[in-house]
Design a protein around this motif. Sequence first.
Motif, PDB file in Angstrom:
ATOM      1  N   GLY A  82       0.608  -1.275  -0.046  1.00 16.56           N
ATOM      2  CA  GLY A  82      -0.301   0.055  -0.391  1.00 16.56           C
ATOM      3  C   GLY A  82       0.380   1.676   0.008  1.00 16.56           C
ATOM      4  N   ASP A  83       0.667   2.225  -1.277  1.00 20.18           N
ATOM      5  CA  ASP A  83       1.190   3.424  -0.952  1.00 20.18           C
ATOM      6  C   ASP A  83       1.429   4.127   0.785  1.00 20.18           C
ATOM      7  N   ARG A  84       0.094   4.327   1.964  1.00 26.68           N
ATOM      8  CA  ARG A  84       0.379   4.831   2.478  1.00 26.68           C
ATOM      9  C   ARG A  84       1.447   4.180   3.362  1.00 26.68           C
TER      10      ARG A  84
ATOM     11  N   LEU B 257       3.487  13.304   9.312  1.00 32.55           N
ATOM     12  CA  LEU B 257       3.036  12.617   9.044  1.00 32.55           C
ATOM     13  C   LEU B 257       1.204  13.029   9.508  1.00 32.55           C
ATOM     14  N   LEU B 258       0.842  13.373  10.102  1.00 27.26           N
ATOM     15  CA  LEU B 258      -0.126  13.830  10.164  1.00 27.26           C
ATOM     16  C   LEU B 258      -1.477  14.082   9.116  1.00 27.26           C
ATOM     17  N   LEU B 259      -0.890  14.217   7.795  1.00 26.82           N
ATOM     18  CA  LEU B 259      -1.715  14.162   6.643  1.00 26.82           C
ATOM     19  C   LEU B 259      -2.041  13.500   5.932  1.00 26.82           C
ATOM     20  N   VAL B 260      -1.138  12.405   6.450  1.00 25.98           N
ATOM     21  CA  VAL B 260      -1.409  11.428   5.370  1.00 25.98           C
ATOM     22  C   VAL B 260      -2.633  10.630   5.665  1.00 25.98           C
ATOM     23  N   PRO B 261      -3.330  10.509   6.580  1.00 29.17           N
ATOM     24  CA  PRO B 261      -4.820  10.004   6.562  1.00 29.17           C
ATOM     25  C   PRO B 261      -5.539  11.203   5.624  1.00 29.17           C
ATOM     26  N   LEU B 262      -4.975  11.994   5.315  1.00 29.34           N
ATOM     27  CA  LEU B 262      -5.967  12.591   4.708  1.00 29.34           C
ATOM     28  C   LEU B 262      -6.170  12.429   2.694  1.00 29.34           C
ATOM     29  N   VAL B 263      -5.244  12.065   2.477  1.00 22.00           N
ATOM     30  CA  VAL B 263      -4.904  11.731   1.233  1.00 22.00           C
ATOM     31  C   VAL B 263      -6.153  11.521   0.164  1.00 22.00           C
ATOM     32  N   GLY B 264      -6.829  11.089   0.938  1.00 23.54           N
ATOM     33  CA  GLY B 264      -8.129   9.692   0.179  1.00 23.54           C
ATOM     34  C   GLY B 264      -7.440   8.719  -0.560  1.00 23.54           C
ATOM     35  N   GLN B 265      -8.882   8.343  -1.571  1.00 29.05           N
ATOM     36  CA  GLN B 265      -8.343   6.983  -2.759  1.00 29.05           C
ATOM     37  C   GLN B 265      -8.596   7.335  -3.743  1.00 29.05           C
ATOM     38  N   PRO B 266      -8.055   6.540  -4.449  1.00 31.37           N
ATOM     39  CA  PRO B 266      -8.263   6.332  -6.146  1.00 31.37           C
ATOM     40  C   PRO B 266      -9.432   6.581  -7.015  1.00 31.37           C
ATOM     41  N   GLN B 267      -9.355   7.511  -7.826  1.00 31.19           N
ATOM     42  CA  GLN B 267     -10.685   7.010  -8.235  1.00 31.19           C
ATOM     43  C   GLN B 267     -10.744   5.604  -8.134  1.00 31.19           C
ATOM     44  N   ALA B 268     -10.468   4.591  -9.266  1.00 27.95           N
ATOM     45  CA  ALA B 268     -11.367   3.753  -9.611  1.00 27.95           C
ATOM     46  C   ALA B 268     -11.452   2.865  -7.567  1.00 27.95           C
ATOM     47  N   THR B 269     -10.680   2.620  -7.111  1.00 25.22           N
ATOM     48  CA  THR B 269     -10.930   2.681  -5.937  1.00 25.22           C
ATOM     49  C   THR B 269     -12.513   3.463  -5.279  1.00 25.22           C
ATOM     50  N   GLN B 270     -12.640   4.665  -4.676  1.00 24.69           N
ATOM     51  CA  GLN B 270     -13.876   5.706  -4.917  1.00 24.69           C
ATOM     52  C   GLN B 270     -15.118   4.627  -6.171  1.00 24.69           C
ATOM     53  N   ALA B 271     -14.896   4.591  -6.972  1.00 19.66           N
ATOM     54  CA  ALA B 271     -16.186   4.501  -8.236  1.00 19.66           C
ATOM     55  C   ALA B 271     -16.498   2.705  -7.891  1.00 19.66           C
ATOM     56  N   GLY B 272     -15.845   2.413  -7.481  1.00 22.14           N
ATOM     57  CA  GLY B 272     -15.739   0.996  -6.906  1.00 22.14           C
ATOM     58  C   GLY B 272     -15.622  -0.115  -7.888  1.00 22.14           C
TER      59      GLY B 272
END
Length: 381
Positions: free
Chosen positions: A67-69, A174-189
């Motif tokens: 995983g990227d994170r 380190l506190l910003l990492v949770p804010l990066v969200g998910q890739p477009q494909a993951t959000q689109a399902g």
Amino acid sequence: MRLPALLALMGIRATGSFQLQAVASAAPALVAGLGLSYAELGLLMGAFMVSGIFVAVPAGLLARRIGDRAVLLGGLVLMAGGGVLAGLAGSFVLLLAARVLSGVGGVAVLMLVIKMTTDRFSGPMLSTATSMVIVTWPAGMAASLLVMGPLAASGADGWRWVFALSGLPALVALLLVPLVGQPQATQAGGAHRAVPPAPRWPMVAAASLCWALLNAAIAVMAGFLPGYLIAHGSAPAPAASFASLASWAFAAATPFGGLVADRLTGRAAAVMAGAVATAGLFAAVVASGGAGVVVILLGVSFALSPGALTAQVGEATPPSARAAVFGWYSGGSYLGLAIAPWMAGALRDASGSAAAPLLFGAALMLGLLPAYVWFRRSVSR
């Protein structure tokens, strides 16, 4: 455009250039305190990136597996730890080793942020989103010069504080990492639609060479413009602040460079025009003796190429291959960033001229033109 994710990615990427620029900020103190040559200063500048030649691709493959994170978090921790060790170093060799350690984390962070931006913002505004992330590179450099230059000049151990504190932004990030969200494909399902064919290796090689030349020229500007101004009569701290104008101008103009590429000129024209203009303005800085308006224009000229070039690489690469391809792409830039400062420093030592590194920067930008033609031909095949 999802603003929180974009701002988080921007903040994370700025940590790399802030720490990279620590050597240039502390250069006069390092020459006086440790007796370093300009070639050795160039090695310290490049040491942060030299590990990228070997780490970028494995980091991309590791990110694909765990995983990227996870890789992003590990990279930020290494950056902070390397900064502390550099501040404690008692010799050039130990300082060099600490910079390499910071660089292992830094190159993973810088590569992954570009890849993650492409995953989250692919589409007609990709150049704009990419440019806004890239803008943090010169912004971090400028902030480092502005903050660290006076700190380095504050006393005999000022350079130690510069290196020790250079990793502090990485801890905050380190506190910003949770804010990066998910890739477009993951959000689109689902999977990405219309996946382009797998890129050919000539395209990857050409793109990496272009990115190497562009980033090498940026590193030469940021690393050796302060020394040029000092050679022309400026005191070290004011020279660092004045040189930061070029980086601030680059930072301010880069989002507009992305908009120009997306909306007006097209991406190919933006890359070519940016290369020619930047080469000319490197020479103009030397011809003018470092006139303020020319220094600012030099920074502005860098704004046209980065976002347009990176967007083209992202669009030419299938989503499933981006971690590996951006690893190679970033690795090319790290090769340029590792070698170019040393070459620029060696040119100054050999010639005795503070202008030699800046003219070398002009040559690097002219070299971008044939490399970009090769890239375009590789994409179209």
